[in-house]
Design a protein around this motif. Structure first.
Motif, mmCIF file in Angstrom:
data_model
loop_
_atom_site.group_PDB
_atom_site.id
_atom_site.type_symbol
_atom_site.label_atom_id
_atom_site.label_comp_id
_atom_site.label_asym_id
_atom_site.label_seq_id
_atom_site.Cartn_x
_atom_site.Cartn_y
_atom_site.Cartn_z
ATOM 1 N N ARG A 27 0.579 -1.227 0.409
ATOM 2 C CA ARG A 27 0.024 -0.048 -0.118
ATOM 3 C C ARG A 27 0.684 0.936 0.562
ATOM 4 O O ARG A 27 1.924 1.478 0.635
ATOM 5 N N ASN A 34 2.483 7.288 11.728
ATOM 6 C CA ASN A 34 1.316 5.692 11.557
ATOM 7 C C ASN A 34 2.019 4.889 12.309
ATOM 8 O O ASN A 34 1.478 3.621 10.981
ATOM 9 N N THR A 35 2.503 4.608 12.621
ATOM 10 C CA THR A 35 3.825 2.572 13.140
ATOM 11 C C THR A 35 2.143 1.521 13.859
ATOM 12 O O THR A 35 1.799 2.173 15.438
ATOM 13 N N THR A 36 2.155 0.336 13.189
ATOM 14 C CA THR A 36 1.486 -0.584 13.715
ATOM 15 C C THR A 36 2.322 -2.066 13.959
ATOM 16 O O THR A 36 3.990 -1.442 13.019
ATOM 17 N N PHE A 37 2.065 -2.996 14.570
ATOM 18 C CA PHE A 37 2.541 -4.023 14.638
ATOM 19 C C PHE A 37 3.832 -3.967 13.518
ATOM 20 O O PHE A 37 4.808 -4.715 12.904
ATOM 21 N N ILE A 38 2.446 -4.173 12.384
ATOM 22 C CA ILE A 38 2.978 -4.957 10.707
ATOM 23 C C ILE A 38 4.242 -3.930 10.165
ATOM 24 O O ILE A 38 5.076 -4.101 10.135
ATOM 25 N N THR A 40 6.222 -2.004 11.468
ATOM 26 C CA THR A 40 7.468 -2.368 11.883
ATOM 27 C C THR A 40 8.437 -3.001 11.876
ATOM 28 O O THR A 40 9.283 -3.329 10.762
ATOM 29 N N ILE A 41 7.103 -4.308 11.420
ATOM 30 C CA ILE A 41 8.165 -5.932 11.592
ATOM 31 C C ILE A 41 8.285 -5.620 9.437
ATOM 32 O O ILE A 41 9.298 -6.471 8.914
ATOM 33 N N GLY A 42 7.414 -5.212 8.558
ATOM 34 C CA GLY A 42 7.218 -4.942 7.360
ATOM 35 C C GLY A 42 6.907 -6.242 6.860
ATOM 36 O O GLY A 42 6.575 -7.861 7.169
ATOM 37 N N ILE A 43 6.167 -6.475 5.273
ATOM 38 C CA ILE A 43 5.664 -7.906 4.736
ATOM 39 C C ILE A 43 6.820 -8.233 3.934
ATOM 40 O O ILE A 43 7.153 -6.819 3.282
ATOM 41 N N ASP A 44 6.926 -9.851 3.484
ATOM 42 C CA ASP A 44 7.347 -10.533 2.960
ATOM 43 C C ASP A 44 7.081 -10.780 1.744
ATOM 44 O O ASP A 44 7.920 -10.137 0.484
ATOM 45 N N LYS B 49 -3.881 -2.321 16.532
ATOM 46 C CA LYS B 49 -4.165 -0.597 16.230
ATOM 47 C C LYS B 49 -2.726 -0.074 16.469
ATOM 48 O O LYS B 49 -1.328 -0.806 17.206
ATOM 49 N N PRO B 50 -2.534 0.918 16.308
ATOM 50 C CA PRO B 50 -0.816 1.985 16.162
ATOM 51 C C PRO B 50 -0.356 1.432 17.599
ATOM 52 O O PRO B 50 -0.978 2.153 17.998
ATOM 53 N N ASN B 51 0.352 1.070 17.712
ATOM 54 C CA ASN B 51 1.131 1.565 18.902
ATOM 55 C C ASN B 51 2.362 2.679 19.078
ATOM 56 O O ASN B 51 2.367 3.532 17.807
ATOM 57 N N PHE B 80 2.039 -11.818 3.871
ATOM 58 C CA PHE B 80 2.977 -12.418 5.186
ATOM 59 C C PHE B 80 3.935 -11.501 5.375
ATOM 60 O O PHE B 80 4.508 -10.867 4.585
ATOM 61 N N SER B 81 3.439 -11.058 6.772
ATOM 62 C CA SER B 81 5.226 -10.658 7.199
ATOM 63 C C SER B 81 6.154 -11.127 7.046
ATOM 64 O O SER B 81 6.511 -12.315 6.844
ATOM 65 N N ASN B 82 7.700 -10.260 7.509
ATOM 66 C CA ASN B 82 8.715 -11.014 7.341
ATOM 67 C C ASN B 82 9.458 -11.858 8.599
ATOM 68 O O ASN B 82 7.950 -11.824 10.069
ATOM 69 N N GLU B 96 -3.445 -4.352 3.910
ATOM 70 C CA GLU B 96 -2.441 -4.211 4.843
ATOM 71 C C GLU B 96 -2.884 -4.577 6.829
ATOM 72 O O GLU B 96 -1.933 -4.447 7.496
#
Ligand SMILES: Nc1nc2c(ncn2[C@@H]2O[C@H](COP(=O)(O)OP(=O)(O)OP(=O)(O)O)[C@@H](O)[C@H]2O)c(=O)[nH]1
Ligand SMILES: [Mg+2]
Ligand SMILES: [Zn+2]
Lengths: 208, 123
Positions: A27, A34-38, A40-44, B49-51, B80-82, B96
């Motif tokens: 996206r 606006n950082t979320t858990f996802i 932060t770790i990134g998508i593979d 939700k955003p942290n 799929f995330s890292n 996403e």
């Protein structure tokens, strides 16, 4: 369990840092706050299902990490890849010149019949353009590959690009299948048993 | 978070998802009907939700209802995330939003959290 698809294609996005590979696949987001858990770790990678001429195609699309350069990407990286999107930025001359290096790297490391396509991204930035559309087209002709200008930001032709690449891989695979199947049957086929050609019979049937 | 088994029972037919599994936010299709197995166990999944700061460990939520998927290519659309430890987290392929579940690298099983997705009849 029955397979839920007809074909599975592994696709890679390749190109200089900053050309917009991640944005083409993921996206487009400018709010870095606006950082979320996802995020932060990134998508593979992503798995997407598309329908091409009545066939269900699974696309598994991989991004390449920003720090990887064509010198460091080797065979292991390309393993299993059936399609490669070569991305440059139309506002960045260097990224366009480097496409040649990327192609050389693919030729040295990827499987010989990998399907390639050239993307000129950020095409909505007309006022900052450094690479004309004609030069993109010319380069694509030189390598015998398809070319399309996209904008991940304005969602222009991104989906079309993936469909085009997928369609070309599918056409190539079907050609290969045809080339490898009929000769085997053909050797055993006697003139007295013409009905032993189920595929052509079926296709003739649906045509009529 | 409403995590009520009574509402999920209607989604299960012969142990599988009766209806389409979609993203709650953009309705992107994640799983088509009868492609995943209903399973119940406890798992702490990071919240969506955003942290505020990414340095502290993520806030989690205990989830106990999942759609189990054996082959990742069963998914219609998914991200799929890292890898984190032995896990990849699942996201919506379009907006996403996530994690909507997780993938265990050792067992190759994927689990979609029922409270994190919506269910609807195929169009
Ligand atoms: N104007 C405009 N900017 C874009 C477009 N696509 C990407 N960008 C911007 O270009 C920058 C780089 O985009 P990325 O997708 O991170 O580039 P990348 O190719 O993944 O770069 P690396 O990960 O470093 O290899 C970001 O600031 C994006 O917002 C586009 O179509 N138009
Ligand atoms: Mg990137
Ligand atoms: Zn979504």
């Amino acid at each position: 369990m029955a397979k839920t698809y007809d074909y599975l294609f592994k696709l890679l996005l390749i190109g200089d840092s900053g050309v917009g590979k991640t944005c083409v696949l993921f996206r487009f987001s400018e709010d870095a706050f606006n950082t979320t858990f996802i995020s932060t770790i990134g998508i593979d990678f992503k798995i997407r299902t598309i329908d091409l001429d009545g066939k269900k195609i699974k696309l598994q699309i991989w991004d390449t990490a920003g720090q990887e350069r064509f010198r460091t990407i080797t065979t292991a990286y390309y393993r299993g890849a059936m399609g490669i999107m070569l991305v440059y930025d139309i506002t960045n001359e260097k990224s366009f010149e480097n496409i040649k290096n990327w192609i050389r790297n693919i030729e040295e490391n990827a499987s010989a019949d990998v399907e390639k396509m050239l993307l000129g991204n950020k095409c909505e930035l007309e006022e900052k353009r450094q690479v004309s559309k004609e030069r993109g087209e010319q380069l694509a002709i030189e390598y015998g590959i398809k070319f399309i200008e996209t904008s991940a930001k304005a969602s222009i032709r991104v989906e079309e690009a993936f469909f085009t690449l997928a369609r070309d891989i599918k056409a190539k695979m079907e050609k290969k299948l045809e080339a490898s199947n009929p000769p085997k049957g053909g050797h055993q086929l006697r003139t007295s048993e013409p009905q032993k050609k189920p595929t052509s019979w079926l296709s003739r049937c649906t045509l009529l | 978070m409403p995590d009520c088994s009574a509402t999920y029972e209607t989604e299960v037919e012969e142990g599988q998802n009766k209806r389409v599994v979609k993203c709650k936010f953009c309705s992107s299709i994640i799983l088509t009907p009868t492609t995943a197995a209903f399973s119940t166990f406890e798992y702490d999944l990071p919240v969506m939700k955003p942290n505020k700061d990414s340095t502290s460990p993520p806030e989690t939520e205990n989830i106990s209802y999942f759609w189990a998927v054996k082959d990742m290519f069963t998914f219609f659309n998914v991200g799929f995330s890292n890898t984190v430890g032995n896990t990849k987290y699942l996201t919506c392929a379009d907006c996403e939003a996530g994690p909507i579940g997780y993938h265990d690298i050792t067992s190759k099983m994927s689990y979609v959290a029922l409270p994190r997705v919506s269910h609807s009849d195929p169009v």
